[in-house]
Design a protein around this motif. Structure first.
Motif, PDB file in Angstrom:
ATOM      1  N   LEU A   2       0.829  -1.205   0.000  1.00  9.93           N
ATOM      2  CA  LEU A   2       0.000   0.000   0.000  1.00  9.93           C
ATOM      3  C   LEU A   2       0.865   1.257   0.000  1.00  9.93           C
ATOM      4  O   LEU A   2       0.589   2.212  -0.749  1.00  9.93           O
ATOM      5  CB  LEU A   2      -0.924   0.000   1.220  1.00  9.93           C
ATOM      6  CG  LEU A   2      -2.051  -1.039   1.214  1.00  9.93           C
ATOM      7  CD1 LEU A   2      -2.796  -1.030   2.540  1.00  9.93           C
ATOM      8  CD2 LEU A   2      -3.027  -0.776   0.064  1.00  9.93           C
ATOM      9  N   ALA A   3       1.911   1.259   0.821  1.00  9.86           N
ATOM     10  CA  ALA A   3       2.793   2.429   0.872  1.00  9.86           C
ATOM     11  C   ALA A   3       3.477   2.662  -0.470  1.00  9.86           C
ATOM     12  O   ALA A   3       3.623   3.808  -0.914  1.00  9.86           O
ATOM     13  CB  ALA A   3       3.829   2.254   1.976  1.00  9.86           C
ATOM     14  N   GLY A  32       1.077   4.247  -2.869  1.00  2.95           N
ATOM     15  CA  GLY A  32       0.935   5.665  -2.539  1.00  2.95           C
ATOM     16  C   GLY A  32       2.115   6.484  -3.025  1.00  2.95           C
ATOM     17  O   GLY A  32       1.943   7.587  -3.572  1.00  2.95           O
ATOM     18  N   LEU A  64       1.919   6.984  -6.746  1.00  2.00           N
ATOM     19  CA  LEU A  64       0.937   8.027  -7.076  1.00  2.00           C
ATOM     20  C   LEU A  64       1.531   9.419  -6.873  1.00  2.00           C
ATOM     21  O   LEU A  64       1.328  10.326  -7.695  1.00  2.00           O
ATOM     22  CB  LEU A  64      -0.316   7.856  -6.221  1.00  2.00           C
ATOM     23  CG  LEU A  64      -1.177   6.620  -6.479  1.00  2.00           C
ATOM     24  CD1 LEU A  64      -2.370   6.592  -5.534  1.00  2.00           C
ATOM     25  CD2 LEU A  64      -1.654   6.577  -7.932  1.00  2.00           C
ATOM     26  N   THR A  86       6.414  14.172  -0.283  1.00  2.00           N
ATOM     27  CA  THR A  86       5.817  13.837   1.003  1.00  2.00           C
ATOM     28  C   THR A  86       6.897  14.045   2.053  1.00  2.00           C
ATOM     29  O   THR A  86       7.984  14.540   1.747  1.00  2.00           O
ATOM     30  CB  THR A  86       5.264  12.401   1.010  1.00  2.00           C
ATOM     31  OG1 THR A  86       4.562  12.165   2.233  1.00  2.00           O
ATOM     32  CG2 THR A  86       6.374  11.375   0.870  1.00  2.00           C
ATOM     33  N   ALA A 100      -5.252  10.764  -2.776  1.00  2.58           N
ATOM     34  CA  ALA A 100      -5.203   9.307  -2.865  1.00  2.58           C
ATOM     35  C   ALA A 100      -3.887   8.760  -2.321  1.00  2.58           C
ATOM     36  O   ALA A 100      -3.870   7.774  -1.568  1.00  2.58           O
ATOM     37  CB  ALA A 100      -5.390   8.866  -4.320  1.00  2.58           C
ATOM     38  N   GLY A 101      -2.779   9.410  -2.681  1.00  4.28           N
ATOM     39  CA  GLY A 101      -1.487   8.965  -2.181  1.00  4.28           C
ATOM     40  C   GLY A 101      -1.391   9.066  -0.671  1.00  4.28           C
ATOM     41  O   GLY A 101      -0.879   8.165  -0.010  1.00  4.28           O
ATOM     42  N   GLY A 102      -1.913  10.167  -0.118  1.00  4.07           N
ATOM     43  CA  GLY A 102      -1.876  10.348   1.331  1.00  4.07           C
ATOM     44  C   GLY A 102      -2.679   9.291   2.070  1.00  4.07           C
ATOM     45  O   GLY A 102      -2.230   8.730   3.070  1.00  4.07           O
ATOM     46  N   ILE A 106      -3.584   6.233   0.993  1.00  2.00           N
ATOM     47  CA  ILE A 106      -3.025   4.896   0.822  1.00  2.00           C
ATOM     48  C   ILE A 106      -1.737   4.727   1.644  1.00  2.00           C
ATOM     49  O   ILE A 106      -1.528   3.690   2.282  1.00  2.00           O
ATOM     50  CB  ILE A 106      -2.764   4.608  -0.668  1.00  2.00           C
ATOM     51  CG1 ILE A 106      -4.100   4.577  -1.426  1.00  2.00           C
ATOM     52  CG2 ILE A 106      -2.028   3.285  -0.845  1.00  2.00           C
ATOM     53  CD1 ILE A 106      -3.957   4.458  -2.924  1.00  2.00           C
ATOM     54  N   ILE A 107      -0.877   5.745   1.643  1.00  2.00           N
ATOM     55  CA  ILE A 107       0.341   5.666   2.452  1.00  2.00           C
ATOM     56  C   ILE A 107      -0.009   5.601   3.933  1.00  2.00           C
ATOM     57  O   ILE A 107       0.594   4.832   4.701  1.00  2.00           O
ATOM     58  CB  ILE A 107       1.264   6.868   2.171  1.00  2.00           C
ATOM     59  CG1 ILE A 107       1.840   6.776   0.756  1.00  2.00           C
ATOM     60  CG2 ILE A 107       2.405   6.923   3.198  1.00  2.00           C
ATOM     61  CD1 ILE A 107       2.659   7.982   0.344  1.00  2.00           C
ATOM     62  N   SER A 157      -0.842  16.276   1.482  1.00  3.51           N
ATOM     63  CA  SER A 157      -0.667  14.812   1.532  1.00  3.51           C
ATOM     64  C   SER A 157      -0.179  14.356   2.900  1.00  3.51           C
ATOM     65  O   SER A 157      -0.653  13.347   3.428  1.00  3.51           O
ATOM     66  CB  SER A 157       0.298  14.344   0.439  1.00  3.51           C
ATOM     67  OG  SER A 157       1.640  14.641   0.753  1.00  3.51           O
ATOM     68  N   ILE A 205      -1.948  11.849   5.613  1.00  2.00           N
ATOM     69  CA  ILE A 205      -1.233  10.706   6.192  1.00  2.00           C
ATOM     70  C   ILE A 205      -1.300  10.746   7.712  1.00  2.00           C
ATOM     71  O   ILE A 205      -1.563   9.735   8.380  1.00  2.00           O
ATOM     72  CB  ILE A 205       0.236  10.687   5.719  1.00  2.00           C
ATOM     73  CG1 ILE A 205       0.318  10.405   4.218  1.00  2.00           C
ATOM     74  CG2 ILE A 205       1.046   9.634   6.493  1.00  2.00           C
ATOM     75  CD1 ILE A 205       1.706  10.572   3.630  1.00  2.00           C
TER      76      ILE A 205
END
Length: 211
Positions: free
Chosen positions: A13-14, A17, A20, A28, A103-105, A107-108, A170, A174
């Protein structure tokens, strides 16, 4: 076995992210953010920079968190480095910065929460966050946000102001995700009442049967 699968899931998952974020050209926090900025400036693979940047943090981890946690973190960092290296085989594409940040935030944040729950991390600020939580019960989401914010502010040279602001978005996401799941785990622990020492030896009294 379940723990190993959870660590693999957290790393996967990370890595999704991070991919992305990279294809949105935003950064990030933590060592991942430093590595992304370096990869943008130096045009080198993120996976290589990320692995090298984390090496100094392993020394702190060994001294403060022990070998078991450190080895687990090294494995997680290595897995993330390998998983993100698949970008070199993906077709070139660009994502909207707002989509990458949100989305990246999310999922990470999910990936890190799973790793934290299973006694692992992705190095850098993650190690510091878990140490402060263990020693002083400080929310790891807040620690990550402070460290990540400083990293993003210092990396605006590589990103530009607009992308830097979306990078802050992001890391805020997170932080919220990590803080939410940290509270969820704490609430679940409170609802599970441990048995007292006398419970193990408690015998249900037998009711005599009258004839």
């Amino acid at each position: 076995m379940k723990k190993i699968l959870n660590i693999l899931l957290g790393c996967f998952l990370a890595s999704v992210g991070v991919i992305l974020l990279k294809h949105s050209m935003i950064g990030t926090g933590g060592t991942a953010g430093l590595s992304l900025s370096a990869s943008y400036l130096l045009n080198v693979p993120f996976s290589l920079v990320f692995f090298l940047v984390n090496i100094p943090f392993y020394v702190f981890s060994v001294l403060r968190m022990g070998w078991k946690f450190t080895i687990s973190s090294i494995i997680s960092v290595t897995l993330l480095s390998l998983m993100t290296s698949v970008t070199q085989w993906l077709p070139a594409f660009t994502l909207p910065i707002w989509f990458g940040a949100i989305a990246g935030g999310i999922i990470i944040g999910l990936g890190l929460s799973i790793l934290f729950k299973n006694g692992s991390s992705l190095g850098g600020a993650n190690i510091l966050a878990l140490f402060l939580q263990k020693r002083y019960n400080i929310n790891p989401g807040k620690t990550n946000f402070i460290f990540d914010f400083m990293v993003v502010m210092s990396s605006m040279y590589a990103l530009g102001i607009t992308r830097g602001l979306f990078s802050i978005l992001s890391i805020a996401i997170i932080s919220k995700v990590i803080g939410y799941f940290k509270n969820e785990y704490a609430n679940k622990d409170k609802t599970v009442q441990p048995k007292t020492s006398t419970d193990k030896f408690r015998v249900t009294p037998q009711i005599p049967v009258t004839r």
